[in-house]
Design an enzyme around this catalytic site. Sequence first.
Site, PDB file in Angstrom:
ATOM      1  N   THR A  13      -8.600 -48.393 -14.794  1.00 28.86           N
ATOM      2  CA  THR A  13      -7.740 -47.335 -13.762  1.00 28.86           C
ATOM      3  C   THR A  13      -6.486 -47.706 -13.689  1.00 28.86           C
ATOM      4  O   THR A  13      -5.971 -48.964 -13.897  1.00 28.86           O
ATOM      5  CB  THR A  13      -8.641 -47.185 -12.750  1.00 28.86           C
ATOM      6  OG1 THR A  13      -7.588 -46.017 -12.047  1.00 28.86           O
ATOM      7  CG2 THR A  13      -8.777 -48.221 -11.872  1.00 28.86           C
ATOM      8  N   ARG A  14      -5.570 -46.662 -13.416  1.00 25.92           N
ATOM      9  CA  ARG A  14      -4.226 -47.044 -13.296  1.00 25.92           C
ATOM     10  C   ARG A  14      -3.804 -46.373 -12.020  1.00 25.92           C
ATOM     11  O   ARG A  14      -2.589 -46.176 -11.487  1.00 25.92           O
ATOM     12  CB  ARG A  14      -3.155 -46.549 -14.349  1.00 25.92           C
ATOM     13  CG  ARG A  14      -3.457 -45.347 -15.142  1.00 25.92           C
ATOM     14  CD  ARG A  14      -2.292 -44.788 -15.735  1.00 25.92           C
ATOM     15  NE  ARG A  14      -1.549 -44.092 -15.118  1.00 25.92           N
ATOM     16  CZ  ARG A  14      -1.464 -42.868 -15.239  1.00 25.92           C
ATOM     17  NH1 ARG A  14      -2.302 -41.991 -15.981  1.00 25.92           N
ATOM     18  NH2 ARG A  14      -0.742 -41.932 -14.516  1.00 25.92           N
TER      19      ARG A  14
ATOM     20  N   HIS B 158     -10.596 -43.061  -5.506  1.00 23.48           N
ATOM     21  CA  HIS B 158     -11.151 -42.300  -4.281  1.00 23.48           C
ATOM     22  C   HIS B 158     -12.554 -42.002  -4.448  1.00 23.48           C
ATOM     23  O   HIS B 158     -13.276 -42.507  -5.327  1.00 23.48           O
ATOM     24  CB  HIS B 158     -10.372 -40.835  -4.417  1.00 23.48           C
ATOM     25  CG  HIS B 158      -8.871 -40.966  -4.351  1.00 23.48           C
ATOM     26  ND1 HIS B 158      -8.221 -41.453  -3.176  1.00 23.48           N
ATOM     27  CD2 HIS B 158      -7.932 -40.721  -5.079  1.00 23.48           C
ATOM     28  CE1 HIS B 158      -7.202 -41.522  -3.270  1.00 23.48           C
ATOM     29  NE2 HIS B 158      -6.911 -41.115  -4.564  1.00 23.48           N
TER      30      HIS B 158
ATOM     31  N   ARG C 287     -12.203 -38.156 -18.789  1.00 24.14           N
ATOM     32  CA  ARG C 287     -11.426 -36.964 -19.230  1.00 24.14           C
ATOM     33  C   ARG C 287      -9.989 -37.556 -19.548  1.00 24.14           C
ATOM     34  O   ARG C 287      -9.422 -38.194 -18.601  1.00 24.14           O
ATOM     35  CB  ARG C 287     -11.323 -35.872 -18.350  1.00 24.14           C
ATOM     36  CG  ARG C 287     -10.938 -34.433 -18.918  1.00 24.14           C
ATOM     37  CD  ARG C 287     -11.026 -33.489 -17.744  1.00 24.14           C
ATOM     38  NE  ARG C 287     -10.484 -32.374 -18.370  1.00 24.14           N
ATOM     39  CZ  ARG C 287      -9.153 -32.108 -18.346  1.00 24.14           C
ATOM     40  NH1 ARG C 287      -8.132 -33.043 -17.873  1.00 24.14           N
ATOM     41  NH2 ARG C 287      -8.657 -30.910 -18.861  1.00 24.14           N
TER      42      ARG C 287
ATOM     43  N   HIS D 168     -13.980 -41.343  -7.847  1.00 25.02           N
ATOM     44  CA  HIS D 168     -14.298 -42.563  -8.826  1.00 25.02           C
ATOM     45  C   HIS D 168     -15.300 -43.350  -8.603  1.00 25.02           C
ATOM     46  O   HIS D 168     -15.974 -43.806  -9.436  1.00 25.02           O
ATOM     47  CB  HIS D 168     -12.908 -43.195  -8.926  1.00 25.02           C
ATOM     48  CG  HIS D 168     -11.598 -42.342  -9.313  1.00 25.02           C
ATOM     49  ND1 HIS D 168     -10.745 -41.933  -8.243  1.00 25.02           N
ATOM     50  CD2 HIS D 168     -11.260 -41.734 -10.349  1.00 25.02           C
ATOM     51  CE1 HIS D 168      -9.918 -41.251  -8.828  1.00 25.02           C
ATOM     52  NE2 HIS D 168      -9.990 -41.234  -9.929  1.00 25.02           N
TER      53      HIS D 168
ATOM     54  N   HIS E 203      -8.558 -39.819 -21.281  1.00 29.49           N
ATOM     55  CA  HIS E 203      -8.204 -41.410 -20.977  1.00 29.49           C
ATOM     56  C   HIS E 203      -7.001 -41.823 -21.527  1.00 29.49           C
ATOM     57  O   HIS E 203      -6.473 -41.470 -22.653  1.00 29.49           O
ATOM     58  CB  HIS E 203      -9.265 -42.077 -21.789  1.00 29.49           C
ATOM     59  CG  HIS E 203      -9.635 -43.326 -21.369  1.00 29.49           C
ATOM     60  ND1 HIS E 203     -10.484 -44.022 -20.708  1.00 29.49           N
ATOM     61  CD2 HIS E 203      -8.759 -44.424 -22.008  1.00 29.49           C
ATOM     62  CE1 HIS E 203     -10.165 -45.507 -20.534  1.00 29.49           C
ATOM     63  NE2 HIS E 203      -9.182 -45.735 -21.417  1.00 29.49           N
TER      64      HIS E 203
END
Length: 570
Positions: free
Chosen positions: A197-198, A202, A291, A205, A293
């Site tokens: 992740t970047r 929340h 979705r 996730h 990525h």
Amino acid sequence: MGAFKEPHGGELKNLYLSADVAEAEKQAAREYLSWDLSERQLCDIELVLNGAFSPLDGFLNKNDYDSVVKNMRLESGVLWPLPITLDVSEEFAASINTGDKVALRDLEGVIIATLVVGDVWTPDKKVEAKGVYGTTDEAHPAVHYLNNIANPAYVGGKLAGIERPTHYDFKHLRDGPHEMRARFKKLGWRKVVAFQTRNPMHRAHQELTLRAAREVEANLLIHPVVGMTKPGDVDHFTRVRCYEQLLSRYPDQTTMLSLLPLAMRMGGPREALWHAIIRKNYGCTHLIVGRDHAGPGKDSKGEDFYGPYDAQELLKEHADELDITMVPFKLMVYAENRAQYIPIDEKSDDDKVLNISGTELRRRLTEGLDIPEWFSFPDVVAELRRTHPPRHRQGFTVFFTGLSGSGKSTIAHALMTKLMEIGGRPVSLLDGDIVRKNLSSELGFSKEHRDLNITRIGYVASEITKNGGIAICAPIAPYTSTRRIVRDTISPVGGFVEIHVSTPLEVCEERDRKGLYAKARAGIIKEFTGISDPYQVPENAEMVIDTVGISPDLAAHRILVKLEAMGYIR
Ligand code: PPS
């Protein structure tokens, strides 16, 4: 699938020399030619040296580079999707030969590694952009980087690691692939699913990662990128504090957080493959791919560069070669009627789904609006609010651009005075002429010098903005790509409002307050913007002002109204 299999293409690299050999090489390297690593090169080198980029043992040589660009493989046939290259200036390239040794230094001059020079060449950047990213559109962050930030020549060669790049922050969360594998082994984690992740995480996730771990009966590694991400992203300090808050919400002993100092390229499908190889090197057995990525956003026509599930498709195609299994995921949405998250493809007609997009979240943060608990945990939101105060409490930059004599300076002065009348924040004016007298007195008007001048203005403005002040800049700033670099530097730390003062050339020339146009026409002044030098018209300025028929006072007033509408003043 064994958790600790050797990575495809050979053993897991560790390119650091042993302590005494490193010390001797460090002494010898004082005599070598020296190259100061850029921020991106520092990220890349850290991951080459610690084995995260295994099987690479240095920066790509020409044959490997050509093969990666064209076929997504090293010359040996091993899958490797993105070119890891050392870009250098033409002068530096001309000063080295195959077989030479080069000392590679960090920003403080510390020798991180030495490089035995292999190939030195000038790449065809169009071919690279098209081959790797499928586009030459500079709206793609990696293409923009390649064309406007990366140096023109490449040097390949093997690396020997001398010292690990220093990180002063979150030391407890920075483990390389060897350490991570050892930790997994010690804990008996035989199956580990990684989450890349970047962004801040929340509830959606969390739900997604929990489901993925449950589905494949694995432990979970939250593995956020803290090197370079997409310009405009939430800074990694804030994000890591958010992840730490979230970590306590996972079942005990199931989940680990570790940071990845990767410089992302936002390369979509190819980047997803790269992420998979890296996570395999870290000892993970699975990678969640959702979705879009590593998506770069929209192209200059407003269309997506890649399809939302292209990355999943590419990983599927290469599943046999990857030695890490993809866990594909659809977008998670909140079904209000069920009071739980579900993947969007499980939604029935009866479900009432809610979702807050990234843009909507930013809007709520900047306007100080409610962020509901179904969307994010309150302690995560509190962290975000600490670094994202509402706009009227943030610093911002007003960046004027336009021809000489277009009226930039006069409007900038009027605006500064009006903002000082309102008060609340310090206001600094970085006018073209003033900057050229103080900051940039040695510079001329070549493209290179203009770019340097604007980058300096951008740097000063970003510092002012970051510290809550208002910076008003009024240079000509004739080049789109340089204005974009300034925007990208300032946007992460506050507001950026670009104003094109579009007074036509004929009017500027007619006014000719300083007599410069006459001199330019007579050829006395060379490289004069609009006459003998280009001005690239901004396409997405926040505001356009033509001073024909409006006074500087009215122009400044209109800008104030715009700033109010945007929420920067009230
Ligand atoms: S740039 O391109 O943004 O770096 O230019 P900037 O720093 O704004 O400097 C522009 C002022 O320098 C004077 N001047 C020239 N302008 C353009 N081209 C050439 N060759 C040139 N030589 C001198 C000119 O007075 C500009 O001031 P403004 O306020 O824009 O009229």
